[in-house]
Scaffold this motif. Sequence first.
Motif, PDB file in Angstrom:
ATOM      1  N   PHE A  69      40.841  26.839  71.630  1.00 56.91           N
ATOM      2  CA  PHE A  69      41.150  28.136  72.226  1.00 56.91           C
ATOM      3  C   PHE A  69      42.470  28.705  71.695  1.00 56.91           C
ATOM      4  N   ILE A  70      42.529  28.843  70.379  1.00 53.42           N
ATOM      5  CA  ILE A  70      43.732  29.362  69.727  1.00 53.42           C
ATOM      6  C   ILE A  70      43.303  30.226  68.544  1.00 53.42           C
ATOM      7  N   SER A  71      43.972  31.320  68.345  1.00 55.02           N
ATOM      8  CA  SER A  71      43.675  32.192  67.209  1.00 55.02           C
ATOM      9  C   SER A  71      43.829  31.421  65.909  1.00 55.02           C
ATOM     10  N   LYS A  72      42.868  31.566  65.017  1.00 59.95           N
ATOM     11  CA  LYS A  72      42.941  30.811  63.761  1.00 59.95           C
ATOM     12  C   LYS A  72      44.134  31.255  62.916  1.00 59.95           C
ATOM     13  N   PHE A  73      44.532  32.513  63.046  1.00 60.94           N
ATOM     14  CA  PHE A  73      45.688  32.993  62.280  1.00 60.94           C
ATOM     15  C   PHE A  73      46.982  32.410  62.853  1.00 60.94           C
ATOM     16  N   HIS A  74      47.060  32.360  64.161  1.00 64.63           N
ATOM     17  CA  HIS A  74      48.228  31.744  64.807  1.00 64.63           C
ATOM     18  C   HIS A  74      48.263  30.249  64.513  1.00 64.63           C
ATOM     19  N   LEU A  75      47.108  29.609  64.582  1.00 65.97           N
ATOM     20  CA  LEU A  75      47.018  28.180  64.303  1.00 65.97           C
ATOM     21  C   LEU A  75      47.472  27.875  62.883  1.00 65.97           C
ATOM     22  N   SER A  76      46.962  28.644  61.929  1.00 64.13           N
ATOM     23  CA  SER A  76      47.308  28.418  60.525  1.00 64.13           C
ATOM     24  C   SER A  76      48.807  28.552  60.296  1.00 64.13           C
ATOM     25  N   ARG A  77      49.391  29.601  60.871  1.00 71.65           N
ATOM     26  CA  ARG A  77      50.821  29.847  60.680  1.00 71.65           C
ATOM     27  C   ARG A  77      51.676  28.779  61.357  1.00 71.65           C
ATOM     28  N   GLU A  78      51.363  28.478  62.615  1.00 76.16           N
ATOM     29  CA  GLU A  78      52.200  27.550  63.367  1.00 76.16           C
ATOM     30  C   GLU A  78      52.052  26.108  62.890  1.00 76.16           C
ATOM     31  N   TYR A  79      50.858  25.736  62.462  1.00 73.38           N
ATOM     32  CA  TYR A  79      50.659  24.364  61.973  1.00 73.38           C
ATOM     33  C   TYR A  79      51.513  24.123  60.730  1.00 73.38           C
ATOM     34  N   LYS A  80      51.491  25.083  59.828  1.00 75.47           N
ATOM     35  CA  LYS A  80      52.296  24.928  58.609  1.00 75.47           C
ATOM     36  C   LYS A  80      53.781  24.939  58.927  1.00 75.47           C
ATOM     37  N   LYS A  81      54.173  25.759  59.887  1.00 76.40           N
ATOM     38  CA  LYS A  81      55.580  25.824  60.279  1.00 76.40           C
ATOM     39  C   LYS A  81      56.048  24.502  60.864  1.00 76.40           C
ATOM     40  N   ILE A  82      55.212  23.888  61.702  1.00 73.06           N
ATOM     41  CA  ILE A  82      55.596  22.654  62.380  1.00 73.06           C
ATOM     42  C   ILE A  82      55.460  21.430  61.479  1.00 73.06           C
ATOM     43  N   TYR A  83      54.335  21.336  60.742  1.00 75.04           N
ATOM     44  CA  TYR A  83      54.052  20.121  59.979  1.00 75.04           C
ATOM     45  C   TYR A  83      54.291  20.258  58.478  1.00 75.04           C
ATOM     46  N   GLY A  84      54.629  21.459  58.025  1.00 73.69           N
ATOM     47  CA  GLY A  84      55.009  21.638  56.629  1.00 73.69           C
ATOM     48  C   GLY A  84      53.866  21.643  55.636  1.00 73.69           C
ATOM     49  N   THR A  85      52.632  21.768  56.111  1.00 74.45           N
ATOM     50  CA  THR A  85      51.483  21.800  55.216  1.00 74.45           C
ATOM     51  C   THR A  85      50.349  22.559  55.890  1.00 74.45           C
ATOM     52  N   THR A  86      49.368  22.977  55.106  1.00 73.24           N
ATOM     53  CA  THR A  86      48.222  23.655  55.692  1.00 73.24           C
ATOM     54  C   THR A  86      47.256  22.630  56.277  1.00 73.24           C
ATOM     55  N   ILE A  87      46.366  23.094  57.146  1.00 71.52           N
ATOM     56  CA  ILE A  87      45.374  22.194  57.724  1.00 71.52           C
ATOM     57  C   ILE A  87      44.447  21.657  56.639  1.00 71.52           C
ATOM     58  N   GLY A  88      44.098  22.508  55.679  1.00 72.47           N
ATOM     59  CA  GLY A  88      43.242  22.054  54.578  1.00 72.47           C
ATOM     60  C   GLY A  88      43.894  20.953  53.770  1.00 72.47           C
ATOM     61  N   ASN A  89      45.165  21.120  53.440  1.00 71.79           N
ATOM     62  CA  ASN A  89      45.882  20.085  52.680  1.00 71.79           C
ATOM     63  C   ASN A  89      46.065  18.818  53.503  1.00 71.79           C
ATOM     64  N   GLU A  90      46.261  18.996  54.816  1.00 68.76           N
ATOM     65  CA  GLU A  90      46.393  17.840  55.714  1.00 68.76           C
ATOM     66  C   GLU A  90      45.115  17.006  55.706  1.00 68.76           C
ATOM     67  N   LEU A  91      43.982  17.674  55.816  1.00 69.26           N
ATOM     68  CA  LEU A  91      42.697  16.972  55.807  1.00 69.26           C
ATOM     69  C   LEU A  91      42.479  16.250  54.486  1.00 69.26           C
ATOM     70  N   THR A  92      42.746  16.950  53.390  1.00 62.92           N
ATOM     71  CA  THR A  92      42.549  16.339  52.072  1.00 62.92           C
ATOM     72  C   THR A  92      43.432  15.112  51.918  1.00 62.92           C
ATOM     73  N   SER A  93      44.678  15.214  52.344  1.00 59.17           N
ATOM     74  CA  SER A  93      45.608  14.082  52.235  1.00 59.17           C
ATOM     75  C   SER A  93      45.112  12.881  53.036  1.00 59.17           C
ATOM     76  N   ARG A  94      44.633  13.126  54.236  1.00 59.72           N
ATOM     77  CA  ARG A  94      44.141  12.022  55.069  1.00 59.72           C
ATOM     78  C   ARG A  94      42.884  11.401  54.470  1.00 59.72           C
ATOM     79  N   ARG A  95      41.990  12.239  53.979  1.00 57.01           N
ATOM     80  CA  ARG A  95      40.763  11.729  53.375  1.00 57.01           C
ATOM     81  C   ARG A  95      41.065  10.893  52.130  1.00 57.01           C
ATOM     82  N   ILE A  96      41.989  11.357  51.307  1.00 52.73           N
ATOM     83  CA  ILE A  96      42.363  10.599  50.108  1.00 52.73           C
ATOM     84  C   ILE A  96      43.013   9.279  50.501  1.00 52.73           C
ATOM     85  N   SER A  97      43.875   9.298  51.511  1.00 48.09           N
ATOM     86  CA  SER A  97      44.545   8.067  51.946  1.00 48.09           C
ATOM     87  C   SER A  97      43.537   7.032  52.438  1.00 48.09           C
TER      88      SER A  97
END
Length: 278
Positions: free
Chosen positions: A203-231
């Motif tokens: 229940f969160i706007s995808k635009f707000h989610l995209s912006r805030e996730y990168k601000k807090i964790y320093g990466t996009t959700i797509g890059n986060e997923l790829t990194s975890r999958r590769i690991s």
Amino acid sequence: MAKSSSNRIIATPSSYAREHYLYVQEVGTLQSLEPHISQRQNLSSYLIFIVLKGSGYVSYDGCRFNITAGDCVWLDCTKSYSHESSATDPWSLMWVHFYGKEAPFFYASYLKQSCPFLFRPQDTMAFTDILHHLYQIHSMKHSLMELYANRGLTDLITLCFGENLPESGEASSIPEKLKQIHDYLDEKYAEKINLEELSSRFFISKFHLSREYKKIYGTTIGNELTSRRISHAKSMLRFSDASVEAIALKCGFQDAGYFIKVFKRAEGMTPLEYRKKW
């Protein structure tokens, strides 16, 4: 009559340090005796200074800011800047000018995450200890001076990030919903996940989610997923006999060919080459 009293060391880095390290250009302390403006621009340098006592002003990016004891400043000296001690409350400073091939990338990353050039550290001693150490090793001309300086400057930059990024402080400073999404990605990394699905589920706007996730964790959700999958894929390549095809599917990749392409882009080698090397 002198307008200030200072102890400084001007350093000239070796060609190796220029190529591979962060290196000190100048480090020292200053006690202002009367107001005077220090103004520069177009320097291939970064300046970090902390106000020990007193107060003054810094002009940067077209604005003038009052700064007092306990404030820390990190400036890009290619831009025009100036600083001036107060007439009624002269300041004392500790500072370092530094550079290195990676320095612009550190600063760009710092600004990209909305970190301020002027901030007030919770623990000023952590900063002054490093600045004092940088002064000491350059004063002593230690044989490992440039290596120690690289470590000290890296630690100093890390402190700047740590004072201004939520994930570096208390976990409670991260919004609860973002923590839930972060944990969800860790648990469901192998499933098909996209912004629309996360937006609907949490229940969160995808635009707000995209912006805030990168601000807090320093990466996009797509890059986060790829990194975890590769690991996870790397772990399976090392500690199982599963085929590349099976690993690809278990780690959330749509097919082996795409997995190999993404893996090689991330690691510089194919999954089988990684398995043989590790």
